[in-house]
Design a protein around this motif. Structure first.
Motif, PDB file in Angstrom:
ATOM      1  N   PRO A  40       0.825  -1.216   0.000  1.00  0.00           N
ATOM      2  CA  PRO A  40       0.000   0.000   0.000  1.00  0.00           C
ATOM      3  C   PRO A  40       0.855   1.261   0.000  1.00  0.00           C
ATOM      4  CG  PRO A  40      -0.794  -1.574   1.627  1.00  0.00           C
ATOM      5  CD  PRO A  40       0.530  -2.084   1.150  1.00  0.00           C
ATOM      6  N   ALA A  41       0.350   2.290  -0.614  1.00  0.00           N
ATOM      7  CA  ALA A  41       1.020   3.584  -0.576  1.00  0.00           C
ATOM      8  C   ALA A  41       1.094   4.080   0.861  1.00  0.00           C
ATOM      9  CB  ALA A  41       0.252   4.585  -1.432  1.00  0.00           C
ATOM     10  N   THR A  42       1.998   4.979   1.105  1.00  0.00           N
ATOM     11  CA  THR A  42       2.185   5.526   2.438  1.00  0.00           C
ATOM     12  C   THR A  42       0.895   6.150   2.964  1.00  0.00           C
ATOM     13  OG1 THR A  42       4.494   6.010   1.922  1.00  0.00           O
ATOM     14  CG2 THR A  42       3.534   7.150   3.831  1.00  0.00           C
ATOM     15  N   ALA A  43       0.560   5.830   4.196  1.00  0.00           N
ATOM     16  CA  ALA A  43      -0.656   6.374   4.798  1.00  0.00           C
ATOM     17  C   ALA A  43      -0.528   7.878   4.969  1.00  0.00           C
ATOM     18  CB  ALA A  43      -0.907   5.715   6.144  1.00  0.00           C
ATOM     19  N   PRO A  44      -1.607   8.615   4.754  1.00  0.00           N
ATOM     20  CA  PRO A  44      -1.550  10.075   4.892  1.00  0.00           C
ATOM     21  C   PRO A  44      -1.374  10.509   6.338  1.00  0.00           C
ATOM     22  CG  PRO A  44      -3.791   9.345   4.463  1.00  0.00           C
ATOM     23  CD  PRO A  44      -2.927   8.141   4.296  1.00  0.00           C
ATOM     24  N   ASP A  45      -0.646  11.599   6.511  1.00  0.00           N
ATOM     25  CA  ASP A  45      -0.510  12.264   7.805  1.00  0.00           C
ATOM     26  C   ASP A  45      -1.365  13.514   7.740  1.00  0.00           C
ATOM     27  OD1 ASP A  45       0.175  13.663  10.063  1.00  0.00           O
ATOM     28  OD2 ASP A  45       2.293  13.898   9.563  1.00  0.00           O
ATOM     29  N   TYR A  46      -2.511  13.491   8.397  1.00  0.00           N
ATOM     30  CA  TYR A  46      -3.472  14.578   8.235  1.00  0.00           C
ATOM     31  C   TYR A  46      -3.078  15.858   8.971  1.00  0.00           C
ATOM     32  CZ  TYR A  46      -6.309  11.353   5.628  1.00  0.00           C
ATOM     33  OH  TYR A  46      -6.757  10.478   4.667  1.00  0.00           O
ATOM     34  N   ALA A  47      -1.930  15.830   9.631  1.00  0.00           N
ATOM     35  CA  ALA A  47      -1.371  17.080  10.151  1.00  0.00           C
ATOM     36  C   ALA A  47      -0.750  17.904   9.031  1.00  0.00           C
ATOM     37  CB  ALA A  47      -0.319  16.779  11.217  1.00  0.00           C
ATOM     38  N   GLN A  48      -0.529  17.273   7.879  1.00  0.00           N
ATOM     39  CA  GLN A  48       0.058  17.954   6.727  1.00  0.00           C
ATOM     40  C   GLN A  48      -1.049  18.486   5.822  1.00  0.00           C
ATOM     41  OE1 GLN A  48       3.353  18.383   6.822  1.00  0.00           O
ATOM     42  NE2 GLN A  48       3.222  17.186   8.734  1.00  0.00           N
ATOM     43  N   PRO A  49      -1.057  19.770   5.535  1.00  0.00           N
ATOM     44  CA  PRO A  49      -2.147  20.346   4.725  1.00  0.00           C
ATOM     45  C   PRO A  49      -2.310  19.697   3.353  1.00  0.00           C
ATOM     46  CG  PRO A  49      -0.890  22.077   5.790  1.00  0.00           C
ATOM     47  CD  PRO A  49      -0.134  20.804   6.039  1.00  0.00           C
ATOM     48  N   ASP A  50      -1.233  19.176   2.759  1.00  0.00           N
ATOM     49  CA  ASP A  50      -1.370  18.621   1.416  1.00  0.00           C
ATOM     50  C   ASP A  50      -2.081  17.276   1.405  1.00  0.00           C
ATOM     51  OD1 ASP A  50       0.623  17.037   2.486  1.00  0.00           O
ATOM     52  OD2 ASP A  50       2.118  17.467   0.951  1.00  0.00           O
ATOM     53  N   LEU A 152     -11.532  -1.348   0.034  1.00  0.00           N
ATOM     54  CA  LEU A 152     -12.467  -0.404   0.634  1.00  0.00           C
ATOM     55  C   LEU A 152     -12.194  -0.203   2.126  1.00  0.00           C
ATOM     56  CD1 LEU A 152     -15.614  -1.610  -1.281  1.00  0.00           C
ATOM     57  CD2 LEU A 152     -14.702   0.720  -1.349  1.00  0.00           C
ATOM     58  N   ASP A 153     -11.787  -1.279   2.794  1.00  0.00           N
ATOM     59  CA  ASP A 153     -11.434  -1.154   4.205  1.00  0.00           C
ATOM     60  C   ASP A 153     -10.227  -0.245   4.393  1.00  0.00           C
ATOM     61  OD1 ASP A 153     -13.511  -2.755   5.079  1.00  0.00           O
ATOM     62  OD2 ASP A 153     -12.290  -4.560   5.299  1.00  0.00           O
ATOM     63  N   LEU A 154      -9.233  -0.388   3.512  1.00  0.00           N
ATOM     64  CA  LEU A 154      -8.059   0.483   3.592  1.00  0.00           C
ATOM     65  C   LEU A 154      -8.453   1.932   3.348  1.00  0.00           C
ATOM     66  CD1 LEU A 154      -4.968   0.823   3.836  1.00  0.00           C
ATOM     67  CD2 LEU A 154      -4.845   0.517   1.355  1.00  0.00           C
ATOM     68  N   ALA A 155      -9.291   2.150   2.348  1.00  0.00           N
ATOM     69  CA  ALA A 155      -9.755   3.510   2.061  1.00  0.00           C
ATOM     70  C   ALA A 155     -10.478   4.095   3.272  1.00  0.00           C
ATOM     71  CB  ALA A 155     -10.671   3.506   0.842  1.00  0.00           C
ATOM     72  N   TYR A 156     -11.345   3.307   3.877  1.00  0.00           N
ATOM     73  CA  TYR A 156     -12.081   3.803   5.044  1.00  0.00           C
ATOM     74  C   TYR A 156     -11.151   4.121   6.207  1.00  0.00           C
ATOM     75  CZ  TYR A 156     -15.020   4.209   9.111  1.00  0.00           C
ATOM     76  OH  TYR A 156     -15.601   4.671  10.263  1.00  0.00           O
ATOM     77  N   SER A 157     -10.080   3.345   6.371  1.00  0.00           N
ATOM     78  CA  SER A 157      -9.159   3.613   7.475  1.00  0.00           C
ATOM     79  C   SER A 157      -8.577   5.022   7.372  1.00  0.00           C
ATOM     80  CB  SER A 157      -8.044   2.567   7.515  1.00  0.00           C
ATOM     81  OG  SER A 157      -7.115   2.736   6.447  1.00  0.00           O
ATOM     82  N   ASP A 158      -8.365   5.503   6.138  1.00  0.00           N
ATOM     83  CA  ASP A 158      -7.884   6.871   5.953  1.00  0.00           C
ATOM     84  C   ASP A 158      -8.970   7.885   6.289  1.00  0.00           C
ATOM     85  OD1 ASP A 158      -5.469   5.860   5.128  1.00  0.00           O
ATOM     86  OD2 ASP A 158      -5.703   6.415   3.019  1.00  0.00           O
ATOM     87  N   VAL A 159     -10.191   7.637   5.800  1.00  0.00           N
ATOM     88  CA  VAL A 159     -11.301   8.549   6.080  1.00  0.00           C
ATOM     89  C   VAL A 159     -11.517   8.664   7.588  1.00  0.00           C
ATOM     90  CG1 VAL A 159     -13.782   8.918   5.791  1.00  0.00           C
ATOM     91  CG2 VAL A 159     -12.404   8.122   3.856  1.00  0.00           C
ATOM     92  N   LYS A 160     -11.464   7.545   8.265  1.00  0.00           N
ATOM     93  CA  LYS A 160     -11.617   7.543   9.718  1.00  0.00           C
ATOM     94  C   LYS A 160     -10.506   8.344  10.384  1.00  0.00           C
ATOM     95  CE  LYS A 160     -11.653   4.405  13.705  1.00  0.00           C
ATOM     96  NZ  LYS A 160     -11.650   2.976  14.149  1.00  0.00           N
ATOM     97  N   ALA A 161      -9.261   8.133   9.953  1.00  0.00           N
ATOM     98  CA  ALA A 161      -8.136   8.865  10.536  1.00  0.00           C
ATOM     99  C   ALA A 161      -8.274  10.364  10.296  1.00  0.00           C
ATOM    100  CB  ALA A 161      -6.821   8.343   9.954  1.00  0.00           C
ATOM    101  N   ALA A 162      -8.731  10.727   9.098  1.00  0.00           N
ATOM    102  CA  ALA A 162      -8.927  12.144   8.775  1.00  0.00           C
ATOM    103  C   ALA A 162      -9.999  12.754   9.675  1.00  0.00           C
ATOM    104  CB  ALA A 162      -9.308  12.306   7.314  1.00  0.00           C
TER     105      ALA A 162
END
Length: 354
Positions: A40-50, A152-162
């Protein structure tokens, strides 16, 4: 939690190609390997504006309004927030999930769904829209393996983290609108299950959830209920647009709110109640573009006469030829925009909740 991952191919999340001026006819391509064979691509860090497609503190695609509409972006003075989850804009076969470092994909997302859907809320709320490792379009067609579910579970994990980051760092107790379309609504529906349905404190902050472009049950939640009118708060609405006289089994029997009346009844609402659609070119407002009527969990509409509101076409899927999934937002843009403002006003007019 009463939510299931889709296994039937007609539960489709549109890539919304027409939003970028491309054809709305798309070949669905299966990734060549199993989900577990990809790193998987690197998980997003939502502290980063980009890692956000839209933030109210900067200039971005969620700040614009349709050309010549006379509308205004009111995020600077808005008293509420919207957490908007964009639909599928990744439809390639390179992997099961998108990579947030793909700048071309990010630009496509910003110029299509953020610009032409998320902006509907900028009159009522500050817009927060996370980028996430969205599942590729084929994930919704995957009947024979768990690959689509895992994507879809991986995608949701990002939405949840955001959303968790948003609550911890941005919300500060403000009223919240949850909104999405298609794959975005799939994740937003799950978000409501996990964060709002069983949390009375957070539920008190919910203005409304716009769960558009996906099948959502009328009894989806234990405590949340579908909205009954245009001013009710703490509830959810949704619809799937289909040409009048046609059935669409994948979405039949789900929630269908008439966005011209904001009721659940089956009375036909005439086109004169349509404040204005905005075509996918985002270059004008078309008043009275379509009427609407609830039918068996679908929103029946007449075929739009102005150009710019395409059907959803996929080779090998003739059942979709009557669907206006791609135009779910566009056909009712001004009604939806006005309703978000109305519900925020209704929410803020209520006595302080205990």
């Amino acid at each position: 939690m009463r939510i299931s991952v889709l296994t039937r191919p007609l539960y489709v999340s549109a890539a919304l190609l027409a939003l970028s001026g491309l054809s709305s006819c798309l070949k669905v391509i299966k990734p060549g390997k199993q989900f577990t064979a990809y790193r998987p691509a690197t998980a997003p860090d939502y502290a980063q504006p980009d890692t956000w497609a839209a933030l109210p503190t900067r200039r971005d695609s969620a700040d614009v309004v349709p050309l010549g509409s006379g509308l205004r972006d009111n995020q600077k003075t808005a008293v509420a927030d919207v957490f908007y989850v964009h639909p599928t804009t990744y439809y390639k076969s390179f992997s099961w999930n998108a990579d947030l470092s793909d700048e071309r994909l990010n630009r496509f997302t910003d110029n299509s769904t953020i610009r032409k859907q998320a902006t509907v809320y900028n009159a009522a709320a500050r817009v927060y829209a996370p980028r996430y490792r969205q599942a590729t379009l084929y994930s919704f067609f995957d009947e024979k393996s768990t690959n689509g579910k895992e994507a879809l579970d991986l995608a949701y994990s990002d939405v949840k983290a955001a959303f968790q980051y948003y609550l911890a760092h941005y919300n500060q107790g403000r009223p919240i609108i949850i909104a999405g379309h298609s794959q975005g609504t799939f994740h937003a529906t799950r978000l409501l299950h996990e964060f709002f349905d069983h949390d009375p404190k957070l539920r008190k902050q919910l203005v409304v959830a716009y769960l558009i472009g996906f099948k959502v049950k009328t009894d989806e939640y234990q405590t949340l209920r579908p909205c009954q009118d245009s001013t009710q708060t703490g509830c959810y609405v949704g619809w799937n647009s289909v040409e009048t006289g046609n059935e669409y089994p994948p979405f039949a029997g789900g929630l269908a709110t008439n966005p011209l009346t904001w009721t659940l009844d089956t009375a036909a609402a005439p086109a004169r109640l349509n404040r204005g659609g905005v075509p996918l070119a985002f270059n004008r407002v078309d008043t009275a573009v379509v009427g609407a009527q609830v039918h068996n969990g679908l929103l029946w509409i007449n075929v739009p006469q102005p150009i710019g509101y395409p059907r959803f076409l996929l080779p090998g899927q003739p059942q979709l030829r009557h669907s206006f999934h791609i135009a779910d937002y566009a056909l009712f843009y001004l009604n939806l925009r006005r309703n978000a403002v109305t519900r925020v006003q209704a929410y803020t007019a209520q006595p302080q909740r205990p």
